[in-house]
Design a protein around this motif. Structure first.
Motif, PDB file in Angstrom:
ATOM      1  N   ILE A 942      19.079  14.407   1.901  1.00  0.00           N
ATOM      2  CA  ILE A 942      19.632  13.994   0.617  1.00  0.00           C
ATOM      3  C   ILE A 942      18.520  14.135  -0.402  1.00  0.00           C
ATOM      4  O   ILE A 942      17.457  13.529  -0.265  1.00  0.00           O
ATOM      5  N   VAL A 943      18.748  14.956  -1.436  1.00  0.00           N
ATOM      6  CA  VAL A 943      17.700  15.251  -2.418  1.00  0.00           C
ATOM      7  C   VAL A 943      18.112  14.710  -3.770  1.00  0.00           C
ATOM      8  O   VAL A 943      19.295  14.471  -4.030  1.00  0.00           O
ATOM      9  N   ASP A 944      17.070  14.538  -4.659  1.00  0.00           N
ATOM     10  CA  ASP A 944      17.265  14.019  -6.004  1.00  0.00           C
ATOM     11  C   ASP A 944      16.263  14.699  -6.920  1.00  0.00           C
ATOM     12  O   ASP A 944      15.379  15.449  -6.468  1.00  0.00           O
ATOM     13  N   ARG A 945      16.413  14.450  -8.236  1.00  0.00           N
ATOM     14  CA  ARG A 945      15.446  15.003  -9.165  1.00  0.00           C
ATOM     15  C   ARG A 945      14.070  14.377  -8.900  1.00  0.00           C
ATOM     16  O   ARG A 945      13.969  13.214  -8.526  1.00  0.00           O
ATOM     17  N   PRO A 946      13.019  15.157  -9.162  1.00  0.00           N
ATOM     18  CA  PRO A 946      11.664  14.594  -8.932  1.00  0.00           C
ATOM     19  C   PRO A 946      11.259  13.659 -10.082  1.00  0.00           C
ATOM     20  O   PRO A 946      11.884  13.660 -11.148  1.00  0.00           O
ATOM     21  N   GLY A 947      10.193  12.900  -9.860  1.00  0.00           N
ATOM     22  CA  GLY A 947       9.618  12.090 -10.928  1.00  0.00           C
ATOM     23  C   GLY A 947       8.717  12.950 -11.810  1.00  0.00           C
ATOM     24  O   GLY A 947       8.390  14.088 -11.475  1.00  0.00           O
ATOM     25  N   PRO A 948       8.299  12.420 -12.978  1.00  0.00           N
ATOM     26  CA  PRO A 948       7.408  13.188 -13.866  1.00  0.00           C
ATOM     27  C   PRO A 948       5.996  13.285 -13.254  1.00  0.00           C
ATOM     28  O   PRO A 948       5.637  12.528 -12.353  1.00  0.00           O
ATOM     29  N   PRO A 949       5.203  14.224 -13.757  1.00  0.00           N
ATOM     30  CA  PRO A 949       3.803  14.279 -13.284  1.00  0.00           C
ATOM     31  C   PRO A 949       3.105  12.941 -13.540  1.00  0.00           C
ATOM     32  O   PRO A 949       3.461  12.192 -14.462  1.00  0.00           O
ATOM     33  N   GLN A 950       2.100  12.685 -12.721  1.00  0.00           N
ATOM     34  CA  GLN A 950       1.439  11.368 -12.840  1.00  0.00           C
ATOM     35  C   GLN A 950       0.640  11.259 -14.144  1.00  0.00           C
ATOM     36  O   GLN A 950       0.658  10.208 -14.784  1.00  0.00           O
ATOM     37  N   SER A 951      -0.041  12.315 -14.578  1.00  0.00           N
ATOM     38  CA  SER A 951      -0.830  12.246 -15.825  1.00  0.00           C
ATOM     39  C   SER A 951      -1.004  13.649 -16.365  1.00  0.00           C
ATOM     40  O   SER A 951      -1.014  14.623 -15.611  1.00  0.00           O
ATOM     41  N   VAL A 952      -1.105  13.740 -17.735  1.00  0.00           N
ATOM     42  CA  VAL A 952      -1.330  15.011 -18.412  1.00  0.00           C
ATOM     43  C   VAL A 952      -2.515  14.819 -19.357  1.00  0.00           C
ATOM     44  O   VAL A 952      -2.524  13.868 -20.162  1.00  0.00           O
ATOM     45  N   GLY A 979       8.383  23.962  -9.638  1.00  0.00           N
ATOM     46  CA  GLY A 979       7.712  24.395 -10.862  1.00  0.00           C
ATOM     47  C   GLY A 979       7.655  23.277 -11.880  1.00  0.00           C
ATOM     48  O   GLY A 979       8.082  22.134 -11.618  1.00  0.00           O
ATOM     49  N   TYR A 980       7.111  23.663 -13.077  1.00  0.00           N
ATOM     50  CA  TYR A 980       6.957  22.707 -14.174  1.00  0.00           C
ATOM     51  C   TYR A 980       7.403  23.364 -15.456  1.00  0.00           C
ATOM     52  O   TYR A 980       7.351  24.588 -15.605  1.00  0.00           O
ATOM     53  N   THR A 981       7.830  22.499 -16.405  1.00  0.00           N
ATOM     54  CA  THR A 981       8.204  22.952 -17.743  1.00  0.00           C
ATOM     55  C   THR A 981       7.335  22.221 -18.747  1.00  0.00           C
ATOM     56  O   THR A 981       7.247  20.976 -18.710  1.00  0.00           O
ATOM     57  N   ILE A 982       6.637  22.976 -19.659  1.00  0.00           N
ATOM     58  CA  ILE A 982       5.682  22.435 -20.628  1.00  0.00           C
ATOM     59  C   ILE A 982       6.289  22.579 -22.007  1.00  0.00           C
ATOM     60  O   ILE A 982       6.794  23.651 -22.369  1.00  0.00           O
ATOM     61  N   GLN A 983       6.274  21.496 -22.798  1.00  0.00           N
ATOM     62  CA  GLN A 983       6.797  21.497 -24.154  1.00  0.00           C
ATOM     63  C   GLN A 983       5.720  21.008 -25.121  1.00  0.00           C
ATOM     64  O   GLN A 983       4.803  20.284 -24.736  1.00  0.00           O
ATOM     65  N   MET A1024      14.765  21.671  -6.516  1.00  0.00           N
ATOM     66  CA  MET A1024      16.059  22.335  -6.361  1.00  0.00           C
ATOM     67  C   MET A1024      17.173  21.595  -7.085  1.00  0.00           C
ATOM     68  O   MET A1024      18.216  22.180  -7.371  1.00  0.00           O
ATOM     69  N   CYS A1025      16.937  20.295  -7.433  1.00  0.00           N
ATOM     70  CA  CYS A1025      17.979  19.545  -8.140  1.00  0.00           C
ATOM     71  C   CYS A1025      17.844  19.673  -9.647  1.00  0.00           C
ATOM     72  O   CYS A1025      18.767  19.287 -10.365  1.00  0.00           O
ATOM     73  N   GLY A1026      16.746  20.182 -10.141  1.00  0.00           N
ATOM     74  CA  GLY A1026      16.569  20.358 -11.572  1.00  0.00           C
ATOM     75  C   GLY A1026      15.295  19.687 -12.055  1.00  0.00           C
ATOM     76  O   GLY A1026      14.392  19.340 -11.283  1.00  0.00           O
ATOM     77  N   LEU A1027      15.221  19.511 -13.400  1.00  0.00           N
ATOM     78  CA  LEU A1027      14.059  18.887 -14.024  1.00  0.00           C
ATOM     79  C   LEU A1027      14.098  17.378 -13.835  1.00  0.00           C
ATOM     80  O   LEU A1027      15.165  16.778 -13.679  1.00  0.00           O
ATOM     81  N   SER A1028      12.947  16.820 -13.860  1.00  0.00           N
ATOM     82  CA  SER A1028      12.852  15.349 -13.805  1.00  0.00           C
ATOM     83  C   SER A1028      13.469  14.768 -15.055  1.00  0.00           C
ATOM     84  O   SER A1028      13.530  15.421 -16.099  1.00  0.00           O
ATOM     85  N   GLU A1029      13.997  13.568 -14.919  1.00  0.00           N
ATOM     86  CA  GLU A1029      14.651  12.952 -16.069  1.00  0.00           C
ATOM     87  C   GLU A1029      13.645  12.664 -17.186  1.00  0.00           C
ATOM     88  O   GLU A1029      13.987  12.747 -18.364  1.00  0.00           O
ATOM     89  N   ASP A1030      12.454  12.259 -16.857  1.00  0.00           N
ATOM     90  CA  ASP A1030      11.420  11.928 -17.864  1.00  0.00           C
ATOM     91  C   ASP A1030      10.292  12.938 -17.753  1.00  0.00           C
ATOM     92  O   ASP A1030      10.169  13.688 -16.773  1.00  0.00           O
ATOM     93  N   ALA A1031       9.453  12.957 -18.788  1.00  0.00           N
ATOM     94  CA  ALA A1031       8.278  13.825 -18.820  1.00  0.00           C
ATOM     95  C   ALA A1031       7.036  12.969 -19.121  1.00  0.00           C
ATOM     96  O   ALA A1031       7.113  11.901 -19.735  1.00  0.00           O
ATOM     97  N   THR A1032       5.917  13.458 -18.711  1.00  0.00           N
ATOM     98  CA  THR A1032       4.622  12.760 -18.985  1.00  0.00           C
ATOM     99  C   THR A1032       3.957  13.435 -20.172  1.00  0.00           C
ATOM    100  O   THR A1032       3.770  14.663 -20.162  1.00  0.00           O
ATOM    101  N   MET A1033       3.677  12.640 -21.248  1.00  0.00           N
ATOM    102  CA  MET A1033       3.112  13.174 -22.484  1.00  0.00           C
ATOM    103  C   MET A1033       1.616  12.848 -22.562  1.00  0.00           C
ATOM    104  O   MET A1033       1.161  11.835 -22.032  1.00  0.00           O
TER     105      MET A1033
END
Length: 1155
Positions: A942-952, A979-983, A1024-1033
């Motif tokens: 059973i898979v879910d979206r990942p958490g955000p990176p720990q620190s940026v 992978g990762y998505t950077i904004q 595989m489930c998509g992007l994490s719900e939150d992002a680390t800024m």
């Protein structure tokens, strides 16, 4: 070579001449007429020539053969006739033109060769007409003012393309007297000149009369064979006439054989001559000379070997072989040939009959009318062929002729029975060697009246018979009122000996008058008066056998009844003892001299009945009854009833109409229509004779109505009332794939598939039946390869009392070790379908079957599902009796409060309504039957979206570039990070823009930044489930500084965009159609974005496949798939965020459209 003579007349005619002979004859398939011989013997009396108008034996035979053949083109042939001198006669031939594309060609001939088209004129007219209605051509030949020499044989020929038909007929001309001058026979064939006075005359005298041939000087004997050998084919006929050849065709046939080029013979040094001739009773000598005297010689006549006898004598002289034939007779006239070794030579023998001489001449005779006259002569030979003539015309005796010929050896007699004055003439007898003539004079006897005519009075229709008797057997003439009486089918003139009768059958009024009989040749008359009386009569011949007159209602009836009577009777019409007067009423009578008329202007039903007509005059009375029947259209039949229906057919019945219109019902027309339609359609174009009908080709499940029209001879009635509406329904096809699911010691579980064809009636359920093996015997396998069983209905036991809608059922309470047959039927509103049989008997006994787990292919790998999705895994297995199942997760018993396990006889199901990550693991299944165990494992992830990176972090800023680093997320969502998505976002607007997507490293360099701007950065994790719900800024911002003065940005307070949810477009009450998708729409706004929840009747709608929920740019939509009335109710949309909650409701009503 001596001249050949004529063969005996009883000999079969010679075959047709060779092809090179140009035949001058018109008759197809007939032989030419034989010409008499013109030979002249020294010391005999002058020969008499035969007339061409006479028909020799061969020609008579041809006529009989031609007339006996089946006519090809003629529909009416011309018939022979008799005419008196100076009168006219017409011959008629008719040809059917149905199969002819153009007019046929018709020719008229006299004798054999003379075409009468050239003789048309004042004595001969040829006409032709065409009747278009009957398509018949009529051809007429009219002879005007006939003469004695016109008598003889005629022929009519018709040709069309390759078809040919001909007919011969005879013309007899009576009352001819005197003789005609002698003429040359060749002059008989001359044509009359167009400009001469006799143009159009039928000059047949040369063909029809004999003449005396003057004694001519003897001429040297001519070899006719040499003449024919050297002559051209066109001269054959001329030679035949000149030298009296009677069998031209036979001679030409033999000449053809003589002309064959014979190869030089090795056996014969000298062969036979081509032909020999000998007189009757003479002797002939045949001689051949052999090249080798040792050769054996055989003589043959007509293919039969000749043996030595007193008639046939053989003689050998060296190489000569001689055959003598003594006392030659006409039977010896044939072909002879002799063989020597393998060779033969042939010849022809002609036997010439000597001329017949008249040894005792005829004597002049005088007799009275009615006496018997005999003329006698004597000839030189017994039974010789002798011809008798009257005034130059040959006398041909026959069954209807008064002339008879008797032969007694050499004596020949001509007998005339009942001589008349017309028999006074010159009679002659002719033989081949002479002739004799004598005159016969017939005078009248004194006449006495033995029985005179008497006056008669007769009733109309009776026979009138006027009879008288005189002393002499002579003819006479009848007259009525001074005019000659003409014979007809009704009026007959009878003459039997001395008695004369005038018989009139069915006497008529016009038969009244003064009748007189005058004997011929006597100045005596016998008068009588005839009076005809006629009682009144009613003539009903034009009516039916029962005197019924039928009239259509509304029409005018004018019934004219012919009447007769002398004097004219008075007519009175009546009905039911009430007289019908003459006048101007609707029903009236009208009187006329020869008829009485009943008139009904506008016929009504009440006018039917019996009408009486009475006639009365001085001679009597007459009455008759006439039934008048007024007929009308029949009444409409009663509404039909539908007794039975099928998938596209029904059976309907009805009763005949109460009133048939006075005319029998001939049949019915049937119409139908759909219940919702107004257009009727006729089902039969031929009348239905019965009161039942089977309409077909209807649409199953559609309501129909039918109606009836009655038809009689008058017309079609009004339609009946429509029948009650009915719906064609059909039973389903048999269920399919009937199979045994399981068997225990007391139960048998069967399963099957639904029918292939269900139809508009639907499927109400199934009936499972069984019977024990001892109650039936198997028949031969049917088309599906399964055994069929034919049992009475009582032997089959229902397994289920009520209909079952499932395709599986267990038959219980069965005795152990028994065998049963099983069948299943599908039931709907139309009835039960054909049963589906199981192919063999089933033994009621449980069988241990080792367990076996059949893992589906997609479960042999790790089964992956997202958090919140449902997990529904079906694992089939086998085993009997029912196995025991055990599930474990990671070696531990499964908590049934979190995971649902459902087991059946054939499979086990793991069901998780909302999967959680804790449900991941290895699941072990154990299936146990008795001592047999089978295990299998399934991996579930059973898979879910990942958490955000720990620190940026911002590692470095230089120029327009920023270097970033980050650490992987602590929670990968139970799946590998892909992978990762950077904004990036400008500090002034804080609008985020994606810079890099699907980036796999944990460090990156951001380039092409705007100098002078200050940026923040954030990073999303992705699996595989998509992007994490939150992002680390990044905590710090990166300033892209300019070279020179540093600008200090002003400080602004952030605007608060927070807002409680609010509906900008509410829900509205909606009506939906059952079976068609319906949608509910509203719009909402709020910040942060509110969570939308839909409810029905205050119950939250969750994971229901009938509903789909959408939310796009604040527009919320609820789609209801194919709603039913059950889906109607109150629907509510609820929006919730951190600042508040809001709800809005509407009502949904689902309508069902009637079919």
């Amino acid at each position: 070579m001596p001249e050949p003579t004529k063969k005996e007349e009883n000999e079969v005619p010679a075959p047709a001449p060779p092809p090179e002979e140009p035949s001058k004859e018109k008759d197809a398939g007939t032989t030419p007429a034989k010409e008499p011989s013109k030979e002249k013997e020294a010391g005999t009396t002058p020969a008499k020539e035969w007339s061409l108008g006479e028909s020799p034996v061969g020609e008579e035979q041809d006529k009989q053969n031609a007339n006996s053949q089946l006519s090809i083109l003629f529909v009416e042939k011309p018939q022979g006739g008799t005419v008196k001198v100076g009168e006219n006669i017409t011959f008629i031939a008719k040809v059917k033109a149905e199969d002819l594309l153009r007019k046929p060609t018709v020719k008229w001939f006299k004798g054999k060769w003379m075409d009468l088209a050239s003789k048309a004129g004042k004595h001969l007219q040829l006409k032709e007409t065409f009747e278009r209605h009957s398509r018949v051509y009529t051809f007429e030949m009219q002879i005007i003012k006939a003469k004695e020499n016109y008598a003889g044989n005629y022929r009519c020929e018709v040709t069309y393309k390759d078809k040919f038909d001909s007919c011969s007929f005879d013309l007899e001309v009576h009352e001819s007297t005197g003789t005609t001058p002698n003429i040359d026979i060749r002059s008989a064939f001359k044509r009359s000149g167009e400009g001469q006075d006799d143009a159009g005359e039928l000059d047949f005298s040369g063909l029809l009369k004999r003449r005396e041939v003057k004694q001519q000087e003897e001429e040297p004997e001519v070899d006719v064979w040499e003449l024919l050998k050297n002559a051209k084919p066109s001269e054959y006929e001329k030679i035949a006439f000149q030298y009296g050849i009677t069998d031209l065709r036979g001679m030409l046939k033999r000449l053809k054989r003589m002309r064959r080029v014979e190869k030089k013979s090795a056996a014969f040094a000298k062969i036979l001559d081509p032909a020999y001739q000998v007189d009757k009773g003479g002797r002939v000598r045949f001689m051949v000379e052999l090249a080798d005297p040792k050769l054996e010689v055989k003589w043959y006549k007509n293919g039969q070997e000749i043996r030595p006898s007193t008639k046939y004598i053989f003689e050998h002289k060296g190489c000569q072989r001689i055959l003598f034939i003594n006392n030659c007779q006409m039977t010896d006239d044939s072909e002879y040939y002799v063989t020597a070794g393998d060779e033969k030579c042939s010849t022809e023998l002609f036997v010439r009959e000597p001329p017949i001489m008249v040894t005792k001449q005829l004597e002049d005779t005088t007799a009275y009318c009615g006496e018997r006259v005999e003329l006698e002569c004597e000839v030189s030979e017994d039974d010789a062929n002798v011809k008798w003539f009257k005034n130059g015309e040959e006398i041909i005796p026959g069954p209807k002729s008064r002339y008879r010929i008797r032969v007694e050896g050499k004596k020949h007699f001509l007998i005339i029975e009942g001589a008349t004055k017309a028999d006074s003439a010159e009679y002659s007898v002719m033989t081949t060697g002479g002739q004799s003539s004598a005159k016969l004079t017939v005078d009248l006897k004194p006449l006495k009246i033995l029985t005179p005519l008497t006056d008669q009075t007769v009733n109309l229709g009776k026979e009138i018979c006027l009879k008288c008797e005189i002393s002499e057997n002579i003819t006479g003439k009848w007259t009525k009122n001074g005019l000659p009486v003409q014979e007809s089918d009704r009026l007959k003139v009878v003459h039997k000996g001395r008695i004369h009768k005038l018989v009139i059958a069915n006497a008529l009024i016009e038969d009244e008058g003064d009748y007189v009989f005058a004997p011929d040749a006597y100045n005596v008359t016998l008068p009588a008066k005839v009076r005809v009386i006629d009682p009144p009569k009613i003539i009903l011949d034009g009516l039916d056998a029962d005197n019924t007159v039928t009239v259509i209602a509304g029409n005018k009836l004018r019934l004219e009844i012919p009447i007769s009577g002398e004097p004219p009777p008075k007519a009175i019409w009546s009905r039911a003892d009430k007289a019908i007067m003459e006048g101007s009423g609707r029903i009236r009578a009208e009187s006329y001299p020869d008829s009485s008329t009943l008139v009904i202007d506008v016929a009504e039903r009440d006018d039917s009945g019996v009408y009486h007509i009475n006639l009365k005059n001085e001679a009597g009375e007459a009455h008759a009854s006439i039934k008048i029947k007024v007929v009308d259209l029949p009444d409409p039949p009663v509404a039909p009833t539908v007794t039975e229906v099928g998938d596209d057919w029904c059976i309907m019945k009805w009763e005949p109409p109460a009133y048939d219109g006075g005319s029998p019902i001939l049949g019915y027309f049937i119409e139908r229509k759909k219940k919702q339609s107004s257009r009727w359609m006729r089902l039969n174009f031929d009348l239905c004779k019965e009161t039942t009908f089977e309409p077909k080709k209807m649409i199953e499940g559609v309501a129909y109505e039918v109606r009836i029209f009655a038809v009689n001879a008058i017309g079609i009635s009004k339609p009946s009332m429509p029948s009650r509406p009915f719906v064609p329904l059909a039973v389903t096809s048999p269920p399919t794939l009937l199979a045994v699911d399981s068997v225990t010691d007391t139960t048998v579980t069967m399963k099957w598939r639904p029918p292939d064809q269900i139809g508009a009636a639907g499927l109400d359920g199934y009936v499972l039946e069984y019977c024990f093996e001892g109650c039936t015997s198997a028949k031969q396998s049917d088309e599906n390869g399964e055994a069929a069983y034919d049992l009475p209905a009582d032997n089959w036991l229902p397994a289920n009392k009520d209909l079952i809608d499932k395709t599986k059922f267990t038959i219980t309470d069965l005795p152990t070790d028994s065998k049963i047959f099983v069948r299943v039927k599908a039931i709907n509103a139309a009835g039960a379908s054909e049963p589906k049989y199981y192919s063999q008997p089933i033994l009621v006994k449980e069988i241990i079957e080792p367990p076996k787990i059949r893992i589906p292919r997609h479960l042999k790998q790790t089964y992956i599902r997202r958090v919140g999705e449902a997990v529904n895994l079906v694992i089939p297995f086998q085993g009997k009796p029912r196995p025991e199942l055990t599930w474990k997760k990671d070696g531990v018993e499964i908590d049934k409060n979190q995971i649902n396990i459902r087991n059946s006889e054939t499979d086990t199901i793991i069901f998780i309504r909302k999967a959680e990550r804790s449900h991941s693991g290895k699941y072990d299944l154990q299936v146990k039957v008795d001592k047999f165990v089978e295990t299998a494992s399934i991996d579930i992830q059973i898979v879910d979206r990942p958490g955000p990176p720990q620190s940026v972090k911002i590692e470095d800023v230089w120029g327009e570039n920023v270097a970033l680093t980050w650490t992987p997320p602590k929670d990968d969502g139970n799946a590998a990070i892909t992978g990762y998505t950077i904004q990036k976002a400008d500090k002034k607007s804080m609008e985020w823009f994606t810079v890099i997507e699907h980036y796999h490293r944990t460090n990156a360099t951001i380039t092409e930044l705007v100098i002078g701007n200050e940026y923040y950065f954030r990073v999303f994790s992705e699996n595989m489930c998509g992007l994490s719900e939150d992002a680390t800024m990044t905590k710090e911002s990166a300033v892209i500084a300019k070279d020179g003065k540093i600008y200090k940005n002003p400080v602004y307070e952030d605007f608060d965009f927070s807002e409680a949810p609010m509906f900008t477009q509410p829900l509205v009450n909606t009506y939906a159609i059952a079976g068609y998708n319906a949608t509910l729409n509203c719009s909402v706004r709020g910040n942060p974005k509110p969570k939308i929840t839909w409810m029905k009747n205050k119950v939250v709608i969750v994971d229901d496949p009938r509903y789909r929920m959408f939310s796009n740019q604040g527009v919320c939509t609820l789609e209801i798939r194919k709603p039913s009335p059950y889906d109607g109710g109150t629907y509510c949309c609820k929006a919730v965020n951190d600042l508040g909650t809001v709800e809005i409701e509407c009502k949904l009503e689902v309508k069902v459209v009637a079919q």
